[in-house]
Design a protein around this motif. Structure first.
Motif, PDB file in Angstrom:
ATOM      1  N   TYR A  17     171.835  18.744  74.986  1.00 39.83           N
ATOM      2  CA  TYR A  17     172.526  19.902  75.539  1.00 39.83           C
ATOM      3  C   TYR A  17     172.270  19.996  77.042  1.00 39.83           C
ATOM      4  O   TYR A  17     171.256  19.513  77.556  1.00 39.83           O
ATOM      5  N   ALA A  18     173.212  20.606  77.732  1.00 37.24           N
ATOM      6  CA  ALA A  18     173.073  20.757  79.178  1.00 37.24           C
ATOM      7  C   ALA A  18     171.875  21.642  79.500  1.00 37.24           C
ATOM      8  O   ALA A  18     171.541  22.554  78.730  1.00 37.24           O
ATOM      9  N   PRO A  19     171.225  21.377  80.608  1.00 36.48           N
ATOM     10  CA  PRO A  19     170.063  22.202  80.995  1.00 36.48           C
ATOM     11  C   PRO A  19     170.446  23.669  81.148  1.00 36.48           C
ATOM     12  O   PRO A  19     171.541  24.000  81.592  1.00 36.48           O
ATOM     13  N   VAL A  20     169.505  24.523  80.752  1.00 35.10           N
ATOM     14  CA  VAL A  20     169.686  25.968  80.878  1.00 35.10           C
ATOM     15  C   VAL A  20     168.606  26.489  81.806  1.00 35.10           C
ATOM     16  O   VAL A  20     167.424  26.164  81.653  1.00 35.10           O
ATOM     17  N   THR A  21     168.982  27.289  82.770  1.00 34.39           N
ATOM     18  CA  THR A  21     168.012  27.886  83.690  1.00 34.39           C
ATOM     19  C   THR A  21     167.519  29.209  83.120  1.00 34.39           C
ATOM     20  O   THR A  21     168.318  30.107  82.834  1.00 34.39           O
ATOM     21  N   VAL A  22     166.206  29.298  82.930  1.00 26.05           N
ATOM     22  CA  VAL A  22     165.587  30.522  82.410  1.00 26.05           C
ATOM     23  C   VAL A  22     164.851  31.200  83.550  1.00 26.05           C
ATOM     24  O   VAL A  22     163.895  30.636  84.103  1.00 26.05           O
ATOM     25  N   PRO A  23     165.283  32.398  83.939  1.00 27.88           N
ATOM     26  CA  PRO A  23     164.585  33.085  85.044  1.00 27.88           C
ATOM     27  C   PRO A  23     163.209  33.555  84.599  1.00 27.88           C
ATOM     28  O   PRO A  23     163.057  34.195  83.559  1.00 27.88           O
ATOM     29  N   VAL A  24     162.193  33.211  85.359  1.00 30.69           N
ATOM     30  CA  VAL A  24     160.824  33.621  85.067  1.00 30.69           C
ATOM     31  C   VAL A  24     160.290  34.371  86.282  1.00 30.69           C
ATOM     32  O   VAL A  24     160.290  33.839  87.393  1.00 30.69           O
ATOM     33  N   THR A  25     159.853  35.590  86.066  1.00 30.10           N
ATOM     34  CA  THR A  25     159.308  36.393  87.162  1.00 30.10           C
ATOM     35  C   THR A  25     157.829  36.660  86.916  1.00 30.10           C
ATOM     36  O   THR A  25     157.347  36.588  85.786  1.00 30.10           O
ATOM     37  N   ASP A  26     157.113  36.923  87.984  1.00 30.25           N
ATOM     38  CA  ASP A  26     155.700  37.254  87.859  1.00 30.25           C
ATOM     39  C   ASP A  26     155.519  38.538  87.073  1.00 30.25           C
ATOM     40  O   ASP A  26     156.282  39.496  87.248  1.00 30.25           O
ATOM     41  N   SER A  27     154.511  38.552  86.209  1.00 34.52           N
ATOM     42  CA  SER A  27     154.217  39.757  85.439  1.00 34.52           C
ATOM     43  C   SER A  27     153.353  40.688  86.261  1.00 34.52           C
ATOM     44  O   SER A  27     152.455  40.252  86.982  1.00 34.52           O
ATOM     45  N   GLN A  28     153.611  41.978  86.171  1.00 38.14           N
ATOM     46  CA  GLN A  28     152.750  42.936  86.823  1.00 38.14           C
ATOM     47  C   GLN A  28     151.452  43.053  86.050  1.00 38.14           C
ATOM     48  O   GLN A  28     151.390  42.804  84.853  1.00 38.14           O
ATOM     49  N   CYS A  29     150.391  43.450  86.748  1.00 36.83           N
ATOM     50  CA  CYS A  29     149.064  43.454  86.137  1.00 36.83           C
ATOM     51  C   CYS A  29     148.245  44.613  86.671  1.00 36.83           C
ATOM     52  O   CYS A  29     148.315  44.949  87.857  1.00 36.83           O
ATOM     53  N   VAL A  30     147.498  45.229  85.781  1.00 37.11           N
ATOM     54  CA  VAL A  30     146.458  46.184  86.173  1.00 37.11           C
ATOM     55  C   VAL A  30     145.128  45.531  85.831  1.00 37.11           C
ATOM     56  O   VAL A  30     144.872  45.200  84.679  1.00 37.11           O
ATOM     57  N   SER A  31     144.290  45.313  86.834  1.00 39.44           N
ATOM     58  CA  SER A  31     143.034  44.612  86.627  1.00 39.44           C
ATOM     59  C   SER A  31     141.862  45.516  86.985  1.00 39.44           C
ATOM     60  O   SER A  31     141.863  46.156  88.049  1.00 39.44           O
ATOM     61  N   LEU A  32     140.878  45.600  86.094  1.00 35.34           N
ATOM     62  CA  LEU A  32     139.744  46.500  86.271  1.00 35.34           C
ATOM     63  C   LEU A  32     138.436  45.726  86.215  1.00 35.34           C
ATOM     64  O   LEU A  32     138.250  44.871  85.346  1.00 35.34           O
ATOM     65  N   SER A  33     137.534  46.024  87.126  1.00 32.63           N
ATOM     66  CA  SER A  33     136.171  45.496  87.032  1.00 32.63           C
ATOM     67  C   SER A  33     135.400  46.351  86.027  1.00 32.63           C
ATOM     68  O   SER A  33     135.472  47.585  86.068  1.00 32.63           O
ATOM     69  N   THR A  34     134.672  45.701  85.120  1.00 24.94           N
ATOM     70  CA  THR A  34     133.932  46.425  84.083  1.00 24.94           C
ATOM     71  C   THR A  34     132.528  45.841  83.947  1.00 24.94           C
ATOM     72  O   THR A  34     132.216  44.784  84.507  1.00 24.94           O
TER      73      THR A  34
END
Length: 205
Positions: A17-34
């Protein structure tokens, strides 16, 4: 990201099958020091060893810490810092045991200690994180172990680097079946401590 699909039939290519472009974006993140204590004891080895072998080990307590919690739309991740495999082995004395194995003795003992190290910390982390809950901005609370998840285990080991694991750094993830709306999560409770989240301030691309 480009994705190419190929249909096989009896190990022969039937159609490409012909190539399909899948848009991938950066995921947002909340990061905590514990600083969440995780204790690895002889109890975490009960499911791994026969009672006679368990009796040969001292009542040790190996201390680890969860030093970071990160929330993404697709999963929640914790970073665990532990003693190294060699330090844990010296404390637990699992090297006193002789596992049943048909291969070379050195390979046998190395594999055996690694397996016990990995499995015992896995149990210790899951026990520490039992009861972890998300708090919604509307005031409701949801225990993570009540959410539908992608894997049978609640927290799964997600490290890909065995050298890092045996040196003392492990990564665990909780992967829900549905994405988390981070904008609606006000805090997360882990180990009896509530950690407030500030998405507008802490979101990282």
């Amino acid at each position: 990201m480009d994705l190419t699909l190929t249909l096989y039939h009896h190990f022969e290519v039937e159609r490409r099958y012909a190539p399909v472009t899948v848009p991938v974006t950066d995921s947002q993140c909340v990061s905590l020091s514990t600083d969440i204590a995780v204790t690895n004891t002889k109890k975490q080895l009960e499911s791994e060893l026969e009672s006679a072998d368990l009796a040969k080990l001292p009542d040790y307590a190996s201390k680890g810490r969860i030093t970071r919690v990160s929330l993404y739309a697709g999963y929640i991740e914790v970073q665990l810092e532990t003693p190294s495999l060699d330090q844990w082995t010296a404390l637990s004395h699992v090297d006193r045991l002789t596992p049943e194995w048909n291969g070379p003795t050195d390979d046998d003992m190395e594999w055996f200690a690694e397996m016990l190290f990995y499995n015992s910390w896995y149990l210790a982390v899951n026990q520490t994180l039992f009861g972890a809950a998300l708090h919604d901005t509307d005031g409701t609370q949801t225990a993570l172990d009540q959410l539908p998840r992608a894997y049978a285990g609640t927290w799964i080991e997600a490290s890909n680097d065995n050298d890092a694991i045996y040196a003392g750094t492990q990564i665990y993830r909780f992967v829900p079946q549905q994405a988390l709306d981070l904008s609606r999560i006000s805090s997360i409770t882990i180990g009896g401590t509530d950690y407030p989240l500030f998405p507008d301030k802490d979101f990282q691309p």
